[in-house]
Motif scaffolding. Structure first.
Motif, PDB file in Angstrom:
ATOM      1  N   VAL A  40       0.871  -1.183   0.000  1.00 31.45           N
ATOM      2  CA  VAL A  40       0.000   0.000   0.000  1.00 31.45           C
ATOM      3  C   VAL A  40       0.909   1.234   0.000  1.00 31.45           C
ATOM      4  O   VAL A  40       1.647   1.469   0.959  1.00 31.45           O
ATOM      5  CB  VAL A  40      -0.949  -0.020   1.213  1.00 31.45           C
ATOM      6  CG1 VAL A  40      -1.840   1.221   1.208  1.00 31.45           C
ATOM      7  CG2 VAL A  40      -1.805  -1.286   1.194  1.00 31.45           C
ATOM      8  N   LYS A  42      -0.141   4.479  -1.160  1.00 34.13           N
ATOM      9  CA  LYS A  42      -0.913   5.704  -1.417  1.00 34.13           C
ATOM     10  C   LYS A  42      -0.299   6.865  -0.633  1.00 34.13           C
ATOM     11  O   LYS A  42       0.556   6.648   0.231  1.00 34.13           O
ATOM     12  CB  LYS A  42      -2.383   5.498  -1.062  1.00 34.13           C
ATOM     13  CG  LYS A  42      -2.659   5.083   0.359  1.00 34.13           C
ATOM     14  CD  LYS A  42      -4.012   4.389   0.463  1.00 34.13           C
ATOM     15  CE  LYS A  42      -4.281   3.828   1.820  1.00 34.13           C
ATOM     16  NZ  LYS A  42      -5.000   4.683   2.731  1.00 34.13           N
ATOM     17  N   LYS A 133     -15.252  -5.020  -3.600  1.00 31.85           N
ATOM     18  CA  LYS A 133     -15.040  -4.737  -2.182  1.00 31.85           C
ATOM     19  C   LYS A 133     -16.339  -4.943  -1.412  1.00 31.85           C
ATOM     20  O   LYS A 133     -17.406  -4.478  -1.824  1.00 31.85           O
ATOM     21  CB  LYS A 133     -14.537  -3.306  -1.986  1.00 31.85           C
ATOM     22  CG  LYS A 133     -14.159  -3.035  -0.534  1.00 31.85           C
ATOM     23  CD  LYS A 133     -13.305  -1.799  -0.382  1.00 31.85           C
ATOM     24  CE  LYS A 133     -12.721  -1.702   1.019  1.00 31.85           C
ATOM     25  NZ  LYS A 133     -11.890  -0.519   1.180  1.00 31.85           N
ATOM     26  N   ARG A 222      -2.656  -6.595   2.446  1.00 34.84           N
ATOM     27  CA  ARG A 222      -2.433  -5.215   1.961  1.00 34.84           C
ATOM     28  C   ARG A 222      -1.728  -4.440   3.061  1.00 34.84           C
ATOM     29  O   ARG A 222      -2.363  -4.001   4.023  1.00 34.84           O
ATOM     30  CB  ARG A 222      -3.774  -4.515   1.673  1.00 34.84           C
ATOM     31  CG  ARG A 222      -4.595  -5.062   0.543  1.00 34.84           C
ATOM     32  CD  ARG A 222      -5.787  -4.144   0.246  1.00 34.84           C
ATOM     33  NE  ARG A 222      -6.502  -3.727   1.440  1.00 34.84           N
ATOM     34  CZ  ARG A 222      -7.444  -4.434   2.044  1.00 34.84           C
ATOM     35  NH1 ARG A 222      -7.801  -5.607   1.561  1.00 34.84           N
ATOM     36  NH2 ARG A 222      -8.038  -3.973   3.133  1.00 34.84           N
ATOM     37  N   TRP A 360       0.223   7.385  10.901  1.00 34.06           N
ATOM     38  CA  TRP A 360      -0.183   7.531   9.505  1.00 34.06           C
ATOM     39  C   TRP A 360      -0.287   9.024   9.150  1.00 34.06           C
ATOM     40  O   TRP A 360       0.180   9.448   8.100  1.00 34.06           O
ATOM     41  CB  TRP A 360      -1.545   6.865   9.266  1.00 34.06           C
ATOM     42  CG  TRP A 360      -1.617   5.384   9.381  1.00 34.06           C
ATOM     43  CD1 TRP A 360      -1.573   4.488   8.340  1.00 34.06           C
ATOM     44  CD2 TRP A 360      -1.808   4.602  10.575  1.00 34.06           C
ATOM     45  NE1 TRP A 360      -1.720   3.213   8.830  1.00 34.06           N
ATOM     46  CE2 TRP A 360      -1.865   3.245  10.184  1.00 34.06           C
ATOM     47  CE3 TRP A 360      -1.924   4.896  11.917  1.00 34.06           C
ATOM     48  CZ2 TRP A 360      -2.044   2.198  11.090  1.00 34.06           C
ATOM     49  CZ3 TRP A 360      -2.097   3.869  12.823  1.00 34.06           C
ATOM     50  CH2 TRP A 360      -2.151   2.544  12.413  1.00 34.06           C
TER      51      TRP A 360
HETATM   52  C1  LIG Z   1      -8.136  -0.188   2.017  1.00 35.52           C
HETATM   53  C2  LIG Z   1      -6.828  -0.182   2.744  1.00 35.52           C
HETATM   54  N1  LIG Z   1      -6.108  -1.313   2.813  1.00 35.52           N
HETATM   55  C3  LIG Z   1      -4.913  -1.367   3.453  1.00 35.52           C
HETATM   56  C4  LIG Z   1      -4.387  -0.253   4.074  1.00 35.52           C
HETATM   57  C5  LIG Z   1      -3.064  -0.355   4.783  1.00 35.52           C
HETATM   58  O1  LIG Z   1      -3.217  -0.133   6.149  1.00 35.52           O
HETATM   59  P1  LIG Z   1      -1.956  -0.118   7.128  1.00 35.52           P
HETATM   60  O2  LIG Z   1      -1.191   1.107   6.837  1.00 35.52           O
HETATM   61  O3  LIG Z   1      -2.567  -0.097   8.474  1.00 35.52           O
HETATM   62  O4  LIG Z   1      -1.179  -1.369   6.857  1.00 35.52           O
HETATM   63  C6  LIG Z   1      -5.118   0.934   4.038  1.00 35.52           C
HETATM   64  C7  LIG Z   1      -4.591   2.127   4.723  1.00 35.52           C
HETATM   65  O5  LIG Z   1      -5.217   3.045   5.114  1.00 35.52           O
HETATM   66  C8  LIG Z   1      -6.369   0.975   3.359  1.00 35.52           C
HETATM   67  O6  LIG Z   1      -7.097   2.105   3.292  1.00 35.52           O
END
Ligand SMILES: Cc1ncc(COP(=O)(O)O)c(C=O)c1O
Length: 380
Positions: A40, A42, A133, A222, A360
């Motif tokens: 992930v 983003k 989803k 993820r 975060w």
């Molecule tokens: C849909 C989704 N999946 C996975 C993640 C990854 O989460 P994390 O940073 O807690 O591993 C996020 C993060 O916000 C998310 O929005």
């Protein structure tokens, strides 16, 4: 190299790409080999810098990248056309065509999205990849779980779509294992009657890894935060992964001076010196990512010693008490905001707590004017 890249550092972030690569391998080592790793990345790879992070994770063996939007997906496509890219946020109608142009996978939550993406796939003569989803208790994206089967059937029947995955997202994996288990069960029930052959079935974010079953239908995770070496909460059993922080945050001393007892420090006069003090004015403030809400609570490391911030954090400067710091502190000295110095550490959780926020958000709050410097970039 641009002139600004050659300027001396005032406030900067260091990103250790070798640690990032090690973290991915350490996380993988705790998972069965059949589990795919969805990185992930983003929000500019959680503020670490998307191109650099994605390139290193490609090298380290990430299977798929998850991003929020088309611009982020295009950054990955500029690096490579080989990796699948999943868009986690909704696609807007005027963005639909980019799914075909850049071969991106969309998250599907509604019949309307199915109609739109199917039309794009048909027009392009190439099906659009989608992940269905299912909302199991997050109340954000995804079809509410009781309606999942109908959307699954609609996707399977749409010639312009190719179903590549089914997933859900946990709302409280870092604080409520019982509710997470409930969400997992709801998801598994929603999957009944769907054919999982060839599909990625995923639910776990970093905190989800604490309770993910090693067997069964799940075949992908993820992961965001943990790949950057940060635990989702302080008592996380994921400490056993031994992932190390990739990110550290630094600034420098801009001025050292003596002030008499009773002097008020910074805007609003919220802090009065109780003793004659030596203070350092640092070359970073909320304009760089030291939250103003951490005023009066924040600490920094100078000469391996914790120094409390005095008064309000200002836009470009923060004032700290160095009266008890051994040795001399000079203009230009390095200061650690997050990270290690001389065997002492300020963790990102601690830094975030001072600002009443979470790691975060802290990572996404380091501003544009702060350069990211990449360590161990040559490992690729
Ligand atoms: C849909 C989704 N999946 C996975 C993640 C990854 O989460 P994390 O940073 O807690 O591993 C996020 C993060 O916000 C998310 O929005």
């Amino acid at each position: 190299m641009s002139i600004s890249a050659q300027l001396p550092r005032r406030c900067w972030v260091e990103i250790d790409l070798a640690a990032l690569e090690r973290n991915l391998k350490l996380i993988r080592a705790t998972l069965p080999p059949r589990i795919k790793f969805v990185a992930v990345v983003k929000a500019d790879a959680y503020g670490h810098g998307l191109p650099q992070v994605a390139a290193r994770l490609m090298h380290a063996g990430a299977d798929l990248f998850a991003v929020a939007n088309i611009a982020e997906a295009m950054t990955i496509r500029e690096l490579s056309t080989d990796w699948p890219v999943l868009l986690l946020s909704p696609v807007l109608p005027d963005e639909d065509r980019y799914l075909a142009d850049y071969d991106l996978a969309a998250t599907v939550s509604s019949a309307e999205e199915i109609r739109r993406f199917d039309a794009v796939g048909r027009a392009a003569g190439q099906p659009i990849t989608v992940h269905l989803k299912i909302d199991t208790g997050m109340g954000r994206l995804g079809v509410w779980h009781t309606g999942a089967r109908a959307l699954y059937d609609a996707i399977r029947a749409a010639p312009g779509l190719r179903l590549a995955g089914v997933f859900t997202h946990f709302s409280s994996a870092d604080e409520d294992p019982a509710f997470t288990a409930e969400q997992r069960q709801i998801f598994l029930r929603a999957l009944e009657g769907m054919d999982p052959t060839g599909l990625l079935i995923h639910a776990d974010n970093s905190a989800g890894l604490e309770t993910t079953p090693g067997d069964g239908v799940f075949n992908a995770v993820r992961v965001g935060l943990l790949q950057f070496g940060i635990l989702p909460h302080p008592h996380s059993m994921l400490a056993r992964v031994h992932a190390e922080p990739v990110f550290s945050f630094h600034t420098r001393v801009g001025l050292v001076k003596e002030l008499p007892a009773g002097t008020s420090v910074s805007y609003g006069r919220t802090s009065q010196l109780k003793r004659d003090s030596r203070v350092a004015v640092l070359t970073a403030g909320y304009g760089d990512g030291i939250a103003r809400s951490s005023s009066g609570r924040a600490q920094v490391l100078i000469n391996g010693r914790r120094c409390p911030a005095l008064g309000r954090v200002t836009m470009d400067q923060t004032i700290v008490d160095i009266t008890d710091v051994p040795g001399e502190v000079r203009c230009g000295d390095s200061v650690v905001l997050v990270g290690r110095q001389g065997g002492v550490e300020i963790s990102i959780q601690e830094f975030s707590n001072w600002a009443d926020t979470i790691a975060w958000e802290t990572l996404c709050s380091v501003t544009k004017r702060v350069p990211r410097h990449y360590r161990n970039a040559s490992g690729v």
